[in-house]
Design an enzyme around this catalytic site. Structure first.
Site, short mmCIF file in Angstrom:
data_model
loop_
_atom_site.label_atom_id
_atom_site.label_comp_id
_atom_site.label_asym_id
_atom_site.label_seq_id
_atom_site.Cartn_x
_atom_site.Cartn_y
_atom_site.Cartn_z
N GLU A 115 0.86 -1.19 0.00
CA GLU A 115 0.00 0.00 0.00
C GLU A 115 0.89 1.23 0.00
O GLU A 115 2.08 1.15 0.31
CB GLU A 115 -0.83 0.07 1.30
CG GLU A 115 -1.89 -0.94 1.49
CD GLU A 115 -2.30 -0.99 2.96
OE1 GLU A 115 -2.84 0.00 3.46
OE2 GLU A 115 -2.05 -2.02 3.60
N LYS A 117 2.46 4.46 1.69
CA LYS A 117 2.65 4.94 3.06
C LYS A 117 2.23 6.41 3.01
O LYS A 117 2.98 7.28 2.56
CB LYS A 117 4.10 4.80 3.52
CG LYS A 117 4.36 5.51 4.83
CD LYS A 117 5.11 4.66 5.78
CE LYS A 117 5.34 5.28 7.16
NZ LYS A 117 4.68 6.49 7.52
N ASP A 119 1.44 10.11 3.81
CA ASP A 119 2.13 11.08 4.66
C ASP A 119 1.12 12.09 5.17
O ASP A 119 1.06 13.23 4.71
CB ASP A 119 3.24 11.75 3.86
CG ASP A 119 4.23 12.45 4.76
OD1 ASP A 119 4.11 12.32 5.99
OD2 ASP A 119 5.13 13.13 4.23
N TYR A 227 -6.45 1.90 6.12
CA TYR A 227 -5.43 0.87 5.94
C TYR A 227 -5.51 -0.28 6.92
O TYR A 227 -4.82 -1.26 6.76
CB TYR A 227 -4.02 1.45 5.88
CG TYR A 227 -3.61 2.29 7.08
CD1 TYR A 227 -3.51 1.76 8.36
CD2 TYR A 227 -3.28 3.64 6.90
CE1 TYR A 227 -3.13 2.54 9.44
CE2 TYR A 227 -2.90 4.42 7.98
CZ TYR A 227 -2.82 3.87 9.24
OH TYR A 227 -2.45 4.64 10.29
N LYS A 312 10.75 3.37 3.09
CA LYS A 312 10.70 4.82 2.92
C LYS A 312 11.38 5.25 1.63
O LYS A 312 12.32 4.64 1.17
CB LYS A 312 11.40 5.49 4.12
CG LYS A 312 10.79 5.17 5.47
CD LYS A 312 9.50 5.91 5.71
CE LYS A 312 9.76 7.35 6.00
NZ LYS A 312 9.66 7.70 7.40
N CYS A 406 16.03 46.95 -10.92
CA CYS A 406 16.33 45.63 -11.49
C CYS A 406 17.84 45.42 -11.43
O CYS A 406 18.61 46.25 -11.92
CB CYS A 406 15.85 45.57 -12.95
SG CYS A 406 16.42 44.09 -13.81
N CYS A 409 19.30 45.40 -15.37
CA CYS A 409 19.34 46.57 -16.26
C CYS A 409 19.22 47.89 -15.50
O CYS A 409 19.37 48.95 -16.09
CB CYS A 409 18.24 46.46 -17.32
SG CYS A 409 16.59 46.64 -16.61
N CYS A 424 10.38 43.89 -13.52
CA CYS A 424 11.13 44.87 -14.29
C CYS A 424 10.37 45.02 -15.60
O CYS A 424 10.17 44.05 -16.32
CB CYS A 424 12.55 44.35 -14.53
SG CYS A 424 13.37 45.23 -15.85
N CYS A 429 15.42 44.64 -21.17
CA CYS A 429 16.23 44.07 -20.09
C CYS A 429 16.87 42.76 -20.57
O CYS A 429 16.18 41.85 -21.07
CB CYS A 429 15.37 43.80 -18.86
SG CYS A 429 16.29 42.99 -17.53
S1 IVH Z 1 -0.27 0.20 9.14
C1 IVH Z 1 0.54 -2.18 12.81
N1 IVH Z 1 -0.42 1.23 6.71
O1 IVH Z 1 2.62 5.15 9.31
C2 IVH Z 1 0.42 -1.42 11.56
N2 IVH Z 1 0.35 2.62 8.47
O2 IVH Z 1 4.79 4.23 11.58
C3 IVH Z 1 0.30 0.02 11.78
N3 IVH Z 1 0.87 4.92 7.75
O3 IVH Z 1 1.39 6.44 12.11
C4 IVH Z 1 0.11 0.92 10.68
N4 IVH Z 1 0.35 4.65 5.63
O4 IVH Z 1 -0.35 6.40 10.35
C5 IVH Z 1 -0.10 1.46 8.00
N5 IVH Z 1 -0.63 2.00 4.53
C6 IVH Z 1 -0.32 2.22 5.81
C7 IVH Z 1 0.14 3.48 6.25
C8 IVH Z 1 0.47 3.64 7.59
C9 IVH Z 1 0.79 5.50 6.54
C10 IVH Z 1 1.35 5.60 8.97
C11 IVH Z 1 0.52 5.34 10.18
C12 IVH Z 1 1.47 5.29 11.35
C13 IVH Z 1 2.80 5.25 10.69
C14 IVH Z 1 3.51 3.98 11.15
#
Ligand code: IVH
Length: 662
Positions: A115, A117, A119, A227, A312, A406, A409, A424, A429
């Protein structure tokens, strides 16, 4: 038809939920906004006259509750854990090997569910008898803040779970995200109203969720992606994601099962390459052991599962020191303050200069020379100074003020009232001339390889070029005699210049450097007018979808400008003749194919996806029939997907579709 108010309220709530789901999640509205509003108002009116019948899952309750002081905290039913990180492919391999060992599965390919991650801000939602009852932030993992009213305003959070046989108590965990497209607009608005801009979309999401007045949250473009699911048992993680989608949640659009280390690594690399095409920020991918029984076998460390990893991506923000501020004059005369920085690696590239946008931004963020700053760089986007670390100041930092002339010029700088930008206005220029040629020659414009900053400066210095059209008059002999310029590089440059005479119309329009006409607008104009002649003769643009009044005015100003007209005539006389729009084809990937799009695509809008299919030779259609060749199924695809499966039509996931586009 008259009904008991209670029954009518129930019917309206069910119907409005269904329409909201179709609109926000499936992207397939079945009624107009006006019809939706009419139903909504009917419900509001009934609730006003029968306040005892107002239900917690009523869509009217999304709008926001009254201001409260601070947030109450509550204990999570089960602690919200975190994930262990793998910082690169090597650490990801180590994770895989460790799982192999713990699961005693050496040699056999292991299945993981992948999935995004996300942010954003982690959030836990509790549903009691199908209805959203509580939303908590992650907090310290044990206790979170109660933000139920604010979360209710998020349109992709179902107020009532869809589907049958829903257990009485369900907990859904996921991430609240602030969409990238809305981020710049929010910051511009905040600056205009005197508020500090947010550093990144994650902070914007967090700030929006923590509004004490949920009417404020309601105005913010937040999304929720689920998730994990507690309270419903499944044999695999992928299956629980599907259950979440059936409940009405958005899930990661790339969710799928990958098998073995090789596929895991490929998926990770592909994720890095495609992260910027998404509508929201991600900082990596999450791989979770798909088999729930095996997850149980591996168990947990102190605060994180042994069966999952956050792979990451290289970070897009870094700290460094601001050494000075210089001014860059652009092709339109706009003066941009540029931060001169101690070099630092951001997103895998060394950065020593970053944009500071404009004077207002510097003032608002109180950026001083000598400050410790956060630099943010997103993909190909120009690096920017996002924030100052005020706590790192030692008193030696110096404030900076904008020059009055500027720097290239010496002409006086002007600043229009509606425009936060200083510029400008001197037509002659030198910086503008260079900027204009560089813009014209850029890859996404006329794509003249070899005509970069250094060579343009050299050519201007030796009078081989004087303005934009003159690049088509460069003398071969004089060019090959320039110091540090050989016969071969002269030939190459002239060949690239020759080739640029027949670029597609949309790129030529973009290359002209008309104010407010970026790549997207240039494409819109090319599609509308088809030929350069028709575009140059046009004086009415306001009726074109996507072209706003400001852009229209700027195009007209350009087309009516006699110096620009002379320049265009010279280009034509020198043989510059862009290809008309129809001739455009990017290839024949979809030749002879009829494609149906369904569900929500996370990486592009519907019209963009359709345009790409057409550019690659295909046709698109809104309904599935025996004539359909392919169906692209985004998140939460519904009945069209079922029908396609019934008819045995090939179904592409979003990631497979993206691969075909490449
Ligand atoms: S699973 C036990 N899935 O990442 C499993 N977390 O360090 C726990 N996060 O604060 C989390 N995308 O909010 C999971 N696809 C994803 C995620 C996800 C982002 C965040 C989550 C948590 C941090 C984990």
């Amino acid at each position: 038809m008259t009904q008991e108010p209670e029954n009518r309220i129930a019917a309206l709530i069910a119907e409005l939920h269904d329409h909201a789901h179709r609109y926000y999640v499936l992207n397939q509205p079945s009624i107009s906004d006006a019809q939706y509003d009419a139903l909504f108002r009917e419900l509001e009116e009934l609730e006003r006259t029968h306040p005892n019948l107002v239900r917690g899952d009523s869509p009217t309750q999304r709008v926001g509750a009254a201001v409260r002081a601070g947030f109450e905290t509550r204990k999570h039913r089960e602690p919200m854990l975190s994930l262990n990180n793998a910082m690169d492919e090597h650490e990801l391999t180590e994770f895989y090997q460790q799982v192999e060992k713990l699961a005693a599965m050496q040699g056999a390919p292991i299945e993981f569910c992948v999935e995004h991650k996300f942010d954003g801000v982690a959030c836990s939602l509790t549903y009691e008898r199908e209805v959203l009852a509580q939303a908590l932030t992650r907090g310290d993992g044990e206790n979170g803040e109660v933000i139920t009213d604010n979360v209710r305003t998020i349109n992709s959070v179902p107020l009532r779970l869809r589907g049958e046989n829903v257990p009485d108590l369900v907990e859904v965990r996921g991430e609240v995200l602030f969409l990238r497209s809305a981020f710049d607009a929010l910051n511009a608005e905040r600056i205009a109203t005197g508020d500090d801009p947010f550093v990144n979309p994650r902070n914007a999401a967090s700030g929006s969720l923590r509004q004490l007045d949920s009417h404020e949250t309601a105005g913010r473009p937040l999304s929720f992606f689920a998730y994990s699911l507690l309270g419903v048992s499944s044999t695999s993680h992928f299956e629980s994601l599907k259950t979440l989608a059936n409940f009405g949640f958005l899930i990661s659009p790339i969710a799928k099962v990958v098998s073995g280390l090789e596929e895991m690594r490929r998926t990770y690399q592909h994720g890095i390459e495609t992260r910027h095409a998404l509508a929201y920020d991600i900082d990596g991918l999450v791989f979770k052991l798909n088999d729930v029984a095996l997850q149980g076998k591996l168990g947990y460390r102190q605060r994180s599962p042994r069966w999952a990893i956050a792979a990451k991506f290289p970070p897009e923000e870094a700290f460094t020191t601001l050494r000075g501020i210089t001014i860059q004059t652009g092709r339109t005369g706009a003066l941009t303050p540029v931060a001169e920085l101690d070099p630092v690696a951001v997103g895998g590239v060394m950065v020593s200069r970053a944009t500071l946008h404009n004077e207002e931004m510097i003032r608002r963020k109180d950026i001083r020379i000598g400050d410790r700053v956060v630099v943010r760089r997103q993909g190909d986007v120009i690096p920017a100074v996002a924030a100052v670390v005020v706590s790192a100041r030692n008193g030696t930092e110096r404030a900076w003020s904008f020059p009055t002339a500027c720097p290239v010029c010496g002409a006086a700088i002007t600043r229009s009232e509606d425009d936060a930008v200083q510029r400008c206005d001197n037509r002659e220029c030198g910086a503008k001339r260079i900027g204009r040629i560089l813009h014209y020659a850029a890859r996404s414009a006329a794509d003249i390889e070899g005509l970069g900053e250094k060579s343009v400066e050299t050519l201007l210095k030796h009078n081989l070029i004087t303005d934009l059209p003159s690049i088509y008059e460069i003398d071969h002999e004089a060019l090959s005699k320039l110091p540090s310029w050989g016969e071969l590089s002269a030939k190459k440059l002239l060949a690239a210049i020759e080739k640029s005479k027949h670029i597609p119309l949309h790129r030529f329009i973009f290359a002209l450097g008309i104010r407010h006409v970026g790549e997207r607008n240039a494409e819109v104009l090319a599609r509308e007018f088809k030929t350069l002649e028709a575009f140059l003769a046009a004086r009415s643009f306001e009726s074109i979808n996507d072209i706003g009044p400001e852009t229209a005015a700027s195009i007209i100003e350009f087309l009516n400008d006699s110096a620009e007209q002379r320049m265009l005539a010279r280009l034509a006389a020198l043989g510059v003749a862009p290809q008309p729009y129809e001739a455009l084809s990017l290839g024949d990937t979809f030749a002879g194919k009829t494609v149906v799009l369904t569900g929500t695509l996370s990486t592009m809008s519907r019209p963009d996806a359709e345009a790409k299919i057409k550019a690659l030779g295909g046709k698109t259609s809104g309904s599935v029939s025996k004539k359909t060749s392919l169906i692209v199924a985004g998140a939460e695809a519904g009945s069209k997907l079922d029908k396609a499966r019934e008819l045995g039509i090939t179904v592409l996931s979003e990631s497979e579709f993206l691969e075909m586009l490449q």
